[in-house]
Write a protein that holds these residues in place. Structure first.
Motif, PDB file in Angstrom:
ATOM      1  N   ASP A  97       0.828  -1.196   0.000  1.00 45.61           N
ATOM      2  CA  ASP A  97       0.000   0.000   0.000  1.00 45.61           C
ATOM      3  C   ASP A  97       0.868   1.253   0.000  1.00 45.61           C
ATOM      4  N   GLY A  98       0.380   2.268  -0.671  1.00 43.85           N
ATOM      5  CA  GLY A  98       1.107   3.532  -0.718  1.00 43.85           C
ATOM      6  C   GLY A  98       0.850   4.244  -2.016  1.00 43.85           C
ATOM      7  N   ALA A  99       1.599   5.293  -2.251  1.00 46.21           N
ATOM      8  CA  ALA A  99       1.420   6.098  -3.461  1.00 46.21           C
ATOM      9  C   ALA A  99       1.897   5.334  -4.693  1.00 46.21           C
ATOM     10  N   THR A 100       1.417   5.789  -5.848  1.00 51.91           N
ATOM     11  CA  THR A 100       1.885   5.274  -7.131  1.00 51.91           C
ATOM     12  C   THR A 100       2.609   6.408  -7.855  1.00 51.91           C
ATOM     13  N   VAL A 101       3.845   6.145  -8.260  1.00 52.04           N
ATOM     14  CA  VAL A 101       4.685   7.156  -8.906  1.00 52.04           C
ATOM     15  C   VAL A 101       5.075   6.673 -10.293  1.00 52.04           C
ATOM     16  N   LEU A 102       4.928   7.553 -11.283  1.00 48.48           N
ATOM     17  CA  LEU A 102       5.333   7.239 -12.656  1.00 48.48           C
ATOM     18  C   LEU A 102       6.620   7.989 -12.983  1.00 48.48           C
ATOM     19  N   LEU A 103       7.631   7.255 -13.435  1.00 53.00           N
ATOM     20  CA  LEU A 103       8.886   7.827 -13.911  1.00 53.00           C
ATOM     21  C   LEU A 103       8.984   7.584 -15.407  1.00 53.00           C
ATOM     22  N   ARG A 104       9.340   8.596 -16.168  1.00 52.48           N
ATOM     23  CA  ARG A 104       9.358   8.458 -17.634  1.00 52.48           C
ATOM     24  C   ARG A 104      10.712   8.812 -18.226  1.00 52.48           C
ATOM     25  N   ALA A 105      11.132   8.060 -19.254  1.00 57.15           N
ATOM     26  CA  ALA A 105      12.306   8.379 -20.063  1.00 57.15           C
ATOM     27  C   ALA A 105      11.926   8.246 -21.528  1.00 57.15           C
ATOM     28  N   ASP A 106      12.496   9.084 -22.383  1.00 59.22           N
ATOM     29  CA  ASP A 106      12.257   8.960 -23.824  1.00 59.22           C
ATOM     30  C   ASP A 106      13.422   8.207 -24.461  1.00 59.22           C
ATOM     31  N   MET A 107      13.199   7.628 -25.659  1.00 58.45           N
ATOM     32  CA  MET A 107      14.165   6.687 -26.231  1.00 58.45           C
ATOM     33  C   MET A 107      14.690   7.060 -27.608  1.00 58.45           C
ATOM     34  N   ARG A 144       1.412  10.907 -26.736  1.00 60.17           N
ATOM     35  CA  ARG A 144       0.009  10.807 -27.140  1.00 60.17           C
ATOM     36  C   ARG A 144      -0.316   9.423 -27.686  1.00 60.17           C
ATOM     37  N   GLY A 145       0.626   8.823 -28.418  1.00 56.19           N
ATOM     38  CA  GLY A 145       0.424   7.487 -28.956  1.00 56.19           C
ATOM     39  C   GLY A 145       0.258   6.445 -27.861  1.00 56.19           C
ATOM     40  N   MET A 146       1.029   6.571 -26.779  1.00 56.41           N
ATOM     41  CA  MET A 146       0.898   5.620 -25.673  1.00 56.41           C
ATOM     42  C   MET A 146      -0.441   5.800 -24.962  1.00 56.41           C
ATOM     43  N   VAL A 147      -0.861   7.047 -24.815  1.00 57.57           N
ATOM     44  CA  VAL A 147      -2.164   7.313 -24.188  1.00 57.57           C
ATOM     45  C   VAL A 147      -3.284   6.710 -25.028  1.00 57.57           C
ATOM     46  N   GLU A 148      -3.232   6.944 -26.332  1.00 54.13           N
ATOM     47  CA  GLU A 148      -4.290   6.451 -27.223  1.00 54.13           C
ATOM     48  C   GLU A 148      -4.282   4.938 -27.345  1.00 54.13           C
ATOM     49  N   ALA A 149      -3.142   4.317 -27.032  1.00 56.06           N
ATOM     50  CA  ALA A 149      -3.055   2.863 -27.071  1.00 56.06           C
ATOM     51  C   ALA A 149      -3.579   2.209 -25.799  1.00 56.06           C
ATOM     52  N   GLY A 150      -4.102   2.991 -24.865  1.00 59.52           N
ATOM     53  CA  GLY A 150      -4.711   2.434 -23.665  1.00 59.52           C
ATOM     54  C   GLY A 150      -3.804   2.371 -22.462  1.00 59.52           C
ATOM     55  N   LEU A 151      -2.884   3.308 -22.339  1.00 59.28           N
ATOM     56  CA  LEU A 151      -1.972   3.320 -21.195  1.00 59.28           C
ATOM     57  C   LEU A 151      -2.717   3.275 -19.871  1.00 59.28           C
ATOM     58  N   SER A 152      -3.813   4.012 -19.757  1.00 59.71           N
ATOM     59  CA  SER A 152      -4.544   4.075 -18.481  1.00 59.71           C
ATOM     60  C   SER A 152      -5.115   2.723 -18.069  1.00 59.71           C
ATOM     61  N   ASP A 153      -5.302   1.816 -19.027  1.00 60.13           N
ATOM     62  CA  ASP A 153      -5.819   0.479 -18.702  1.00 60.13           C
ATOM     63  C   ASP A 153      -4.705  -0.470 -18.272  1.00 60.13           C
ATOM     64  N   LEU A 154      -3.462  -0.094 -18.539  1.00 62.89           N
ATOM     65  CA  LEU A 154      -2.339  -0.977 -18.236  1.00 62.89           C
ATOM     66  C   LEU A 154      -1.713  -0.700 -16.880  1.00 62.89           C
ATOM     67  N   VAL A 155      -1.904   0.515 -16.367  1.00 60.61           N
ATOM     68  CA  VAL A 155      -1.223   0.902 -15.139  1.00 60.61           C
ATOM     69  C   VAL A 155      -2.229   1.460 -14.129  1.00 60.61           C
ATOM     70  N   PRO A 156      -1.938   1.309 -12.836  1.00 65.92           N
ATOM     71  CA  PRO A 156      -2.759   1.999 -11.832  1.00 65.92           C
ATOM     72  C   PRO A 156      -2.556   3.505 -11.962  1.00 65.92           C
ATOM     73  N   THR A 157      -3.576   4.273 -11.617  1.00 67.47           N
ATOM     74  CA  THR A 157      -3.468   5.729 -11.734  1.00 67.47           C
ATOM     75  C   THR A 157      -2.425   6.249 -10.750  1.00 67.47           C
ATOM     76  N   PRO A 158      -1.398   6.927 -11.240  1.00 65.29           N
ATOM     77  CA  PRO A 158      -0.376   7.438 -10.324  1.00 65.29           C
ATOM     78  C   PRO A 158      -0.851   8.675  -9.573  1.00 65.29           C
ATOM     79  N   GLN A 159      -0.198   8.963  -8.458  1.00 66.19           N
ATOM     80  CA  GLN A 159      -0.437  10.211  -7.737  1.00 66.19           C
ATOM     81  C   GLN A 159       0.406  11.342  -8.332  1.00 66.19           C
ATOM     82  N   VAL A 160       1.482  10.965  -9.018  1.00 65.01           N
ATOM     83  CA  VAL A 160       2.382  11.975  -9.572  1.00 65.01           C
ATOM     84  C   VAL A 160       3.167  11.340 -10.715  1.00 65.01           C
TER      85      VAL A 160
END
Length: 417
Positions: free
Chosen positions: A70-80, A155-171
Motif C-alpha cells: 500500500d502507498g502512493a503510485t509514482v510514474l517515472l518516464r524516459a524517452d528513447m 500521445r500514442g501511448m495514451v491512445e493505445a490504452g496506457l490508463s488500462d495498463l497501469v494503476p493511476t499514479p499520484q504523480v
C-alpha cells in the motif's frame, strides 16, 4: 539510514552495467517510432528487476509496473528516440548508424539529445528501487516512451490504452539532460518548457517567364513580404511580459533563375508559454498570410498545415516544491533553479491524460571544467555544445549517477515508507 541512502547504496553495483547500457544505446540510436532495439533492452532490464512489463504500447513504448504494498503510485518516464544528425563527437562509441526515415530518405542517426542517458538513468533507478523495496511502499511505474522528437510518442501511448495498463499514479516525474555543469539538478515551478507548433504555409501565385513579370503573381516576393511582416507579431502583438518565439526556418520556391514559380512554401515554428499567447500568435500568422495573399492578388487561397505540435510543460507548483526540497536535502548546493526554457516536450501529454500532477527537471551533462572555462571567457554559447548539435556529448559521469539519483530521490519523496 534514510530510505534514499539505503536504496542508493546499490549504485556501486548498478553503475558498471548502466554505463555499458548508455554506450550501447548511444552507439545504436534509433529514430522516432523505430526504437525496437532500445525498447527491447529496456523491457529486458525491467523484467530482470521483477517488473510486470507491457511492450509495444503505442508502437515501441515499454511500461513496467512494480507493486510493493500500500502507498502512493509514482510514474517515472524516459524517452528513447534519436535524431537524424551526423555525429561529430569523436567518441570511441560514436554512432555510425544510417537508416531510412519516415519520408524514405537515407539519413544518419545520432543520440544528440541525451535520450540514451535518460534510458540508462531510468533503467538504473528502476533496478535500485526494485532491489531496495524493503525501504519503501507503494507502486512504481517505469515508462520508456518513443517518438518524443516528433511530439506524438506520449500521445500514442495514451491512445493505445496506457490508463488500462497501469494503476493511476499520484504523480508523474521526468527529467532531461541539459548543457549545464554535470552533477547539477535544476527545477522550475510553473511553465517550464514552451508549447511548440510547426506550420507549413503554401501560397499560390501565377507562374511566368522571368522576362515578363507583369504576367505573374510572384510567390517569391509574396513569401518575402510575409517573412518581414511576421517579424512584427512578437514585437507588436504579444504583451511585453509574455514570451514567444516565431521562426521561419524554410522557404522553398522555384527551380530556375528565369522562371517565376507558381507557388512558395514556408515552414515556421512558434513557441509560447500560455494558451492565450499561443492562439494570438497562430491567429496572427494566418491573418498576415491571408492579407498578403490578397494584397498580391493571388489566384487561390493559401493553405495551412500544423504539424509537430508539442504541449506546454507546466510544472505543478506543489509537486515541484516537494521534489526541489528532496533535491536540496540530497544534492545540497548542486540543486538550483532552472528558469524557463524555450525547448519543448510531449511528456505532459501523459500526466494530463491521466489527470495527475507532474514536474519535469533538468540534469547537467557538460564537463564542469569545460563549462566553467567557457563561462569565465563569456563563451558558453560558443564552446558548450547544446542538444541537437552534432557535437553534443554528455560526460558519462557524473551525468548518469546524478540522473539516476534524481529519479530515485524524486520517487522516494512519495514512496518512502
Amino acid at each position: 539510514m534514510t530510505a534514499v541512502s539505503a536504496v542508493l547504496a546499490g549504485l556501486e553495483d548498478t553503475r558498471p552495467w548502466q554505463e555499458e547500457l548508455y554506450r550501447d544505446v548511444h552507439q545504436h540510436p534509433e529514430l522516432s517510432h523505430q526504437e525496437t532495439r532500445t525498447a527491447g533492452l529496456a523491457a529486458d532490464r525491467l523484467r530482470g528487476a521483477g517488473f510486470e512489463v507491457h511492450e509495444r504500447v503505442g508502437g515501441t513504448g515499454v511500461v513496467g509496473v512494480l507493486r510493493n504494498g500500500d502507498g502512493a503510485t509514482v510514474l517515472l518516464r524516459a524517452d528513447m528516440d534519436a535524431l537524424p544528425v551526423q555525429e561529430a563527437t569523436g567518441l570511441p562509441y560514436a554512432s555510425r548508424v544510417t537508416t531510412t526515415d519516415a519520408d524514405g530518405a537515407e539519413v544518419p542517426v545520432m543520440h544528440a539529445c541525451a535520450h540514451d542517458a535518460h534510458v540508462a538513468c531510468l533503467a538504473g533507478a528502476a533496478q535500485l528501487l526494485a532491489d531496495g523495496r524493503e525501504h519503501w511502499r507503494g507502486t512504481l511505474i517505469a515508462l520508456f516512451q518513443p517518438a518524443e522528437e516528433t511530439g506524438d510518442g506520449a500521445r500514442g501511448m495514451v491512445e493505445a490504452g496506457l490508463s488500462d495498463l497501469v494503476p493511476t499514479p499520484q504523480v508523474a516525474l521526468a527529467q532531461h539532460v541539459a548543457p549545464a555543469p554535470a552533477g547539477q539538478v535544476r527545477t522550475h515551478a510553473g511553465a517550464a518548457l514552451s508549447a511548440a507548433d510547426s506550420m507549413r504555409v503554401t501560397v499560390h501565385g501565377r507562374g511566368a517567364h522571368g522576362s515578363m513579370p507583369q504576367a505573374a503573381v510572384d510567390p517569391v516576393v509574396l513569401a518575402a513580404m510575409i517573412v518581414v511582416r511576421l517579424q512584427t507579431v512578437v514585437s507588436r502583438e504579444v504583451p511585453p511580459g509574455e514570451t514567444a518565439v516565431l521562426t521561419v526556418g524554410s522557404i522553398q520556391a522555384g527551380t530556375k533563375s528565369n522562371v517565376i514559380p507558381d507557388r512558395a512554401t514556408l515552414q515556421l515554428n512558434v513557441r509560447t508559454f500560455s494558451d492565450a499567447t499561443r492562439r494570438t500568435v497562430l491567429d496572427a500568422v494566418e491573418r498576415i498570410v491571408r492579407a498578403e495573399c490578397q494584397a498580391s492578388g493571388c489566384p487561390r487561397e493559401p493553405e495551412f498545415e500544423l504539424f509537430d505540435r508539442f504541449p506546454l510543460t507546466d510544472n505543478d507548483v506543489a509537486t515541484t516544491e516537494r521534489v526541489a526540497a528532496a533535491f536540496a536535502d540530497f544534492f545540497g548546493e548542486r540543486s538550483a533553479p532552472a528558469g524557463q526554457q524555450s525547448a519543448s516536450e510531449d511528456f505532459s501529454d501523459i500526466p494530463t491524460a491521466l489527470g495527475v500532477p507532474y514536474t519535469y527537471w533538468f540534469v547537467g551533462g557538460t564537463d564542469p571544467e569545460v563549462y566553467r572555462a567557457a563561462e569565465a571567457a563569456g563563451r558558453v554559447a560558443q564552446d558548450v555544445p547544446v542538444n541537437h548539435s552534432a557535437g553534443f556529448a554528455p560526460v558519462v559521469q557524473p551525468t548518469l549517477d546524478t540522473g539516476t539519483q534524481a529519479l530515485v530521490v524524486g520517487a522516494l519523496a512519495w514512496l518512502a515508507a
